[in-house]
Scaffold this motif. Structure first.
Motif, short mmCIF file in Angstrom:
data_model
loop_
_atom_site.label_atom_id
_atom_site.label_comp_id
_atom_site.label_asym_id
_atom_site.label_seq_id
_atom_site.Cartn_x
_atom_site.Cartn_y
_atom_site.Cartn_z
N THR A 94 0.88 -1.26 0.00
CA THR A 94 0.05 -0.15 0.15
C THR A 94 0.67 1.22 -0.20
N ILE A 124 -2.46 0.94 -4.16
CA ILE A 124 -1.78 -0.36 -3.83
C ILE A 124 -1.03 -0.83 -5.13
N THR A 159 -6.84 3.08 -4.71
CA THR A 159 -7.72 2.80 -3.61
C THR A 159 -8.51 4.10 -3.07
N ALA A 175 -3.21 -4.06 4.61
CA ALA A 175 -4.01 -4.85 3.70
C ALA A 175 -3.85 -6.48 3.99
N CYS A 214 -8.02 -3.54 1.51
CA CYS A 214 -7.22 -2.75 1.67
C CYS A 214 -7.71 -1.61 2.64
#
Length: 226
Positions: A144, A151, A167, A174, A183
């Protein structure tokens, strides 16, 4: 009950800063290892010490479990002064390799779990800020990226980036479950909480690489585990 509902029941909200990793078992070859320090490493733990942001003084220490003795700055000692970087955040163990996200330096470090010797380093762009790592298998890992709101999928074997998926704001923890990656979009506390998808979990299908759902109502969610 579907996969997302099952996952929510197993969800853990974790807020540890210093991470300890028990052992079971790109910049190449920065220096020779110190063989005297390799003794009993299978009975040891590695600890991430973040240091101060912007000071490039993060460290990886080693704790011997039978007597709890500590070797501070173990990574740099073994690798002859080679620094882990600015603000390391997370460790992930896969086989006999350990992966470290180094947020301030925008890098992922890979080192040998038995010797502590650096194996390679993946360098991201200036704003990525890698936060948490998940290793799915020998050829697929995820990191991430806090500031870029993505990600990243990478190859742990050759430490190369493959793709990145959008994201919510400030993705942190995650976890992978049943071919899906979950996530946590923290929203960075009060700083970005008003943005869309802040305080939620984004769900992606690993194989199609597409977003398939979102779990909301989780203020400042920072981590997930399964």
């Amino acid at each position: 009950m579907n996969t997302i509902e099952t996952f929510v029941k197993r969800l853990l909200n974790v807020s540890c800063i210093v991470i300890c990793l028990l052992l079971f078992s790109c910049v190449d070859n920065p220096g020779n290892t110190n063989d005297d320090l390799v003794e009993d490493i299978e009975q040891s733990a590695y600890v991430v010490c973040e240091g101060l942001f912007g000071q490039n003084n993060g460290t990886i220490s080693r704790v011997t479990l039978h007597d709890f003795s500590v070797i501070n700055n173990f990574f740099s000692i073994v690798n002859k002064g080679f620094k882990i970087g600015d603000t390391p955040n997370d460790l992930a163990l896969h086989g006999k390799r350990i992966f470290v996200s180094v947020s301030g330096s925008n890098t992922l470090e890979q080192f040998d779990a038995l010797s502590g010797k650096s194996l390679s380093r993946l360098v991201f762009g200036n704003s990525k800020t890698p936060r948490k790592i998940v290793i799915l298998n020998d050829s697929t890992g995820f990191a991430t990226c806090l500031n870029d709101d993505v990600i990243v999928e990478f190859n742990p074997q050759n430490m190369s980036m493959r793709s990145e998926w959008k994201t919510g704001p400030a993705p942190e923890g995650a976890a992978v479950v049943d071919g899906k990656i979950f996530c946590a979009n923290s929203g960075y506390g009060v700083y970005r909480y008003k943005e869309a998808l802040a305080g939620s979990i984004s769900v992606f299908d690993i194989y199609s690489k597409t977003a398939i759902g979102n779990i909301g109502g989780l203020p400042n969610v920072v981590d997930v585990a399964a």
